[in-house]
Write an enzyme that holds these catalytic residues in place. Structure first.
Site, short mmCIF file in Angstrom:
data_model
loop_
_atom_site.label_atom_id
_atom_site.label_comp_id
_atom_site.label_asym_id
_atom_site.label_seq_id
_atom_site.Cartn_x
_atom_site.Cartn_y
_atom_site.Cartn_z
N CYS A 454 -55.49 -8.85 3.60
CA CYS A 454 -55.90 -10.25 3.56
C CYS A 454 -57.34 -10.41 4.04
CB CYS A 454 -54.97 -11.12 4.39
SG CYS A 454 -54.86 -10.63 6.12
N HIS A 755 -53.39 -13.06 10.37
CA HIS A 755 -53.49 -13.21 8.92
C HIS A 755 -54.71 -14.04 8.58
CE1 HIS A 755 -52.39 -13.71 4.75
NE2 HIS A 755 -52.26 -15.03 4.89
#
Length: 923
Positions: A454, A755
């Site tokens: 990510c 994230h």
């Protein structure tokens, strides 16, 4: 009597004589008393009606029969018996064949005269049986039309129950055998009229007995799906479409496309023949059904059929646009076929050679509907040329022919294309297991998380949304090279044009991953961004050395310069150093919010127990290519009732003078000792894209742990960066405006894990009025409504619409989600020209550049592969799905929930002019 009457009805008599004869014959019929006379009279009238040489004799026969039946009802009932009717239908009359329409017309006439007699019920029963036999013999259109008229008037003659279903199916078969070999318009009119009567009969039967409808439609499909090369069903079947209830479309198409008994070859044939029906002049809703079937096939990923049929039939559909009586329906089908065929320009390029001729014809044909039709047509052409730009040799003549006609806005074109794609989630026929993972309503492509990637995905989407940079990269001519820039160009091309909902950037990951980044481990996105831009910059310098004519893409876009000055407070000696920067690493103010501008001093004596830095692989020392972080660092600031920090606060703190003293004293070379000094940082060259990294991750030296600073930071849509001009002795300061382009968010409370996702929108460097995605100019009083538009949320494979309010409130709503990397786009001031967003020839790109052939070929290849993958997946799922309820087997947004955690997800690989033109149609 018959000899006398035969002589009387000779057609050689004058009109007055004929009238007198008619009167005498009718009187004779009224006076007939004996059985022989009645028999002779009945035989004579039958012969005249069926075998008469001309219309006059047939007229005499009909009038005498009427008088005979009225005055001699018992005798007429006895002679016109079920046996006589059966003989007529099975053997004919004299030399008249049983399939002659005159037979049915005669029976029809007699039934009207006999309707009040009980014996008519027996005749109805006979006809019920015989009409089923007759349609199985595939009579011609004229006979069927006459029979349809009889059955429409005497519905008691229509077969019932199972025989009724069979009759409808066989009548459908009969229609499929119709063919017209006439070339004259009047003959064609008669043929169309005959077919219309037969289809109207079926409509009446379907209304009276709905149970006959579905079997009839199944028969239609079985006929048109036949792969028998010796059988070519008539397009007269198109006349039935208008009688099928439109509300049945969704159910029927779903049942048809999910029926495992239907082979692809049969479906292909059926679709091709339905498209042929567009040539039928009086049919309604054919285009609706064709488009519904196309959508249904897309919903179950039957892309091979769609590709084959589109390429086979697109030119025929286009040719129907020349005929006013069918052109509106043809345009609807053509539009759907072209707009949905987005993986390749092949279908559009098949019709391109015919566009200019059609435009010229529509301008000059004088029809009142042609002007409006031309506007619809050119709107379609503009959409397709936008989708497949880069072919000036094909499009120049078209653009010249339609230059005076209006063109849709780019955003409308994008919306139309996004909603029309085969893989669009707006497809109403997609449901259950067979619903495909198509692109979101945004039309943007996500990036597959390849295992804790990510950090890369959020940066790639941020760079992709940097409009001028993206356009510049896509315009570079890098054919044959194997550079990182070439791989970035290919990745950008896929993000812009792939049919995939999410693309897997495996090759780019291998090429751009820093050597010290372990595969599968979480990493710092800001570190990755700096490494990526440095690599691109180094490549650029190498290519520049080999070819000075090559344009720069990275340096003028992301490269800025600053000067660090240190002044000894004892001798006033100043030491200066100029260095480039890729991003500004902004530390948090210790304890309080700074609002007094860059003159606020920072004291080195402030606590230094917490050292600020970056996450996962980010070094505490300054990264190469980044602006040096301040020497003094901040405490973790607890949540208070004071106003939150803002991005300008952090920029001001970064630029504020810093006092170096005590343990942090400056070694002055002139004084040859440690001295108290003042350190200042000045930006002397502003980048086109200003990257700001918020140093949210700190090291607690006392506890020996890394922590994340969770303070909320207000993100304004516009900031101004003070830039010094070192060439001016007075050190003039220019306030350079920047507009927010993207924000990368880190979700998590730990510096070791979490994230990344990003917000972004298209912003270029020109004034807001010149760019459709930038709805405000350079003003300080920017309202929320102006900053709200066009924001997108990129979360690995998912892309959704969002708002600027969501960007600003993310930390308030989800405390662990904080802004980490911000990208602002410099805005052009009056009289100023930006270096960014330039093509190789030095001209600014005001729109997306056309794809170069090498990129287009790669995308077309992958789009075909993707469609094959989707089709294979759909077949596999369909094997596990429940069977269809009816068989057509032929014969033979994210703002309400926090983003997810980091990890692998998703899939993906590397009007008309009446009948005046009917004679020109092909039947």
């Amino acid at each position: 009597m018959d000899k006398i009457l035969e002589g009387l009805v000779s057609s050689n008599h004058s009109v007055p004589v004929k009238k007198a004869i008619v009167k005498k014959v009718v009187e004779a019929a009224e006076r007939a008393v004996t059985e022989d006379q009645c028999q002779a009279l009945f035989t004579l009238t039958t012969r005249l009606i069926l075998l008469g040489e001309d219309a006059f004799q047939k007229q005499i026969g009909s009038q005498v029969l009427d008088a005979y039946a009225r005055y001699h009802r018992p005798e007429f009932e006895r002679f016109f018996s079920k046996d006589f009717v059966l003989s007529l239908l099975q053997q004919g009359y004299g030399q008249l064949d049983r399939k002659d329409p005159a037979i049915v017309e005669y029976i029809h006439c007699c039934l009207r005269l006999l309707i009040s007699c009980p014996s008519v019920l027996e005749i109805f029963s006979v006809i019920q049986v015989e009409v089923l036999r007759m349609v199985c013999e595939r009579p011609d259109p004229a006979f069927c039309a006459r029979l349809s008229t009889l059955l429409s008037d005497f519905v008691q003659c229509i077969p019932r129950d199972k025989s009724g279903v069979l009759f409808c199916q066989q009548l459908v078969r009969t229609i499929s055998s119709f063919h017209c070999f006439a070339s004259q318009e009047q003959e064609l009119r008669e043929y169309v009229g005959q077919v219309t009567k037969v289809s109207a009969l079926l409509q009446n039967i379907w209304k009276a007995d709905p149970a006959t409808l579905l079997p009839s439609l199944q028969e239609v499909f079985a006929i048109i799906a036949s792969t028998d090369p010796s059988f070519d069903p008539s397009i007269a079947l198109a006349s039935l479409v208008q009688h099928i209830p439109v509300q049945m479309i969704t159910v029927l198409i779903k049942s048809l496309t999910t029926d495992q008994n239907v082979r692809d070859a049969n479906m292909t044939k059926a679709l091709c023949r339905m498209i042929d029906w567009l040539s039928w002049p009086l049919a309604q809703h054919v285009d609706t059904w064709v488009i519904a079937l196309l959508k249904g096939l897309a919903a179950v990923q039957k892309f091979t059929i769609l590709i084959d049929v589109t390429l086979l039939k697109i030119e025929l559909v286009f040719s129907r646009l020349w005929y006013p009586i069918v052109r509106q329906g043809a345009l609807a089908v053509l539009s759907h076929m072209l707009l949905s065929f987005q993986h390749s320009p092949e279908a559009f390029h098949l019709v391109v050679p015919h566009v200019v001729d059609l435009v010229q014809s529509l301008r000059t044909d004088g029809l009142p509907t042609s002007k409006a039709f031309l506007l619809q047509f050119t709107e379609l052409i503009h959409c397709m040329m936008y989708q497949y730009s880069g072919f000036p040799d094909l499009y120049d003549n078209i653009l010249e022919a339609i230059k005076d006609l209006p063109k849709s806005a780019e955003e409308k074109i994008k919306l139309v294309l996004n909603q029309s794609a085969w893989t669009s989630q707006s497809n109403s026929f997609a449901s259950g297991l067979l619903k495909q993972a198509g692109k979101s309503e945004t039309g943007k492509t996500g990036l597959v998380n390849l295992g804790n990637t990510c950090y890369m995905n959020s940066i790639i989407q941020t760079l992709f949304m940097a409009t001028d940079f993206r356009r510049h990269v896509l315009s570079l001519h890098l054919n044959g090279s194997n550079t990182l820039m070439k791989k970035l160009q290919l990745l950008f091309a896929f993000l812009a044009h792939t049919q995939r909902a999410a693309y897997a950037p495996r090759n780019f990951l291998e090429a751009s991953r820093p050597p010290w980044f372990n595969m599968g481990s979480q990493q710092d996105c800001s570190e990755y961004l700096r490494f990526l831009l440095d690599r691109l910059h180094e490549e650029e310098k190498t290519l520049q050395a080999l070819d000075s004519a090559k344009p720069k893409a990275v340096s003028p876009m992301f490269g800025g310069k600053l000067i660090t000055s240190i002044c000894c407070t004892l001798c006033n000696c100043i030491s200066e150093k100029e260095e480039p920067f890729t991003d500004l690493s902004l530390a948090f103010c210790p304890g309080t919010t700074l609002q007094d501008g860059p003159q606020t001093q920072r004291q080195s004596e402030e606590p230094k127990a917490l050292c600020q830095g970056s996450v996962n692989g980010g070094s505490e020392a300054p990264e190469p290519g980044s602006a040096k972080a301040p020497a003094s660092n901040a405490h973790f600031v607890p949540v208070t009732n004071e106003p939150p920090l803002s991005v300008p606060d952090l920029v001001n703190y970064f630029l504020a003078p810093e006092i170096l003293d005590g343990d942090n004293a400056y070694f002055c070379e002139k004084c040859s000792s440690l001295q108290r000094a003042e350190k200042t940082i000045k930006v002397v060259s502003a980048p086109e894209y200003l990257i700001l990294t918020l140093l949210r991750f700190s090291y607690d030296a006392k506890c020996h742990v890394r922590r994340k600073i969770l303070d909320n930071v207000t993100i304004p849509p516009l900031i101004r960066l003070p830039v010094h001009d070192p060439s001016i002795p007075t050190q003039a300061i220019q306030s350079v405006p920047y507009v927010l382009s993207s924000v990368v968010i880190h979700s998590g409370i730990s510096s070791e894990s979490g994230h990344y996702y990003s917000y972004g929108r298209n912003i270029n460097g020109t004034d807001g009025a010149q760019h459709p995605d930038n709805q405000y100019g350079i003003k300080e009083d920017l309202g929320n409504a102006q900053a709200e538009s066009n924001w997108l949320l990129f979360n690995d494979s998912r892309v959704t619409f969002t708002s600027f309010q969501s960007v600003q409130n993310i930390t308030n709503r989800f405390p662990k989600d904080t802004a980490y990397v911000l990208m602002y786009r410099k805005q052009e001031l009056p009289g100023q020209s930006l270096n960014g967003g330039l093509m190789a020839n030095g001209m600014r790109l005001s729109a997306e550049p056309p794809l170069q052939k090498e990129l287009l070929d790669a995308i077309i290849k992958d789009n075909k592969l993707y469609l094959q993958e989707q089709e294979l997946s759909a077949r596999t799922q369909a094997l596990q799905a429940p069977s269809s309820s009816c068989s057509f087997r032929p014969n033979g947004s994210d703002d309400n929930n926090p983003p997810g955690s980091c990890g692998p997800s998703g899939g993906g690989g590397g009007g008309g002019g009446g009948f005046n033109t009917i004679s020109r149609l092909v039947f």
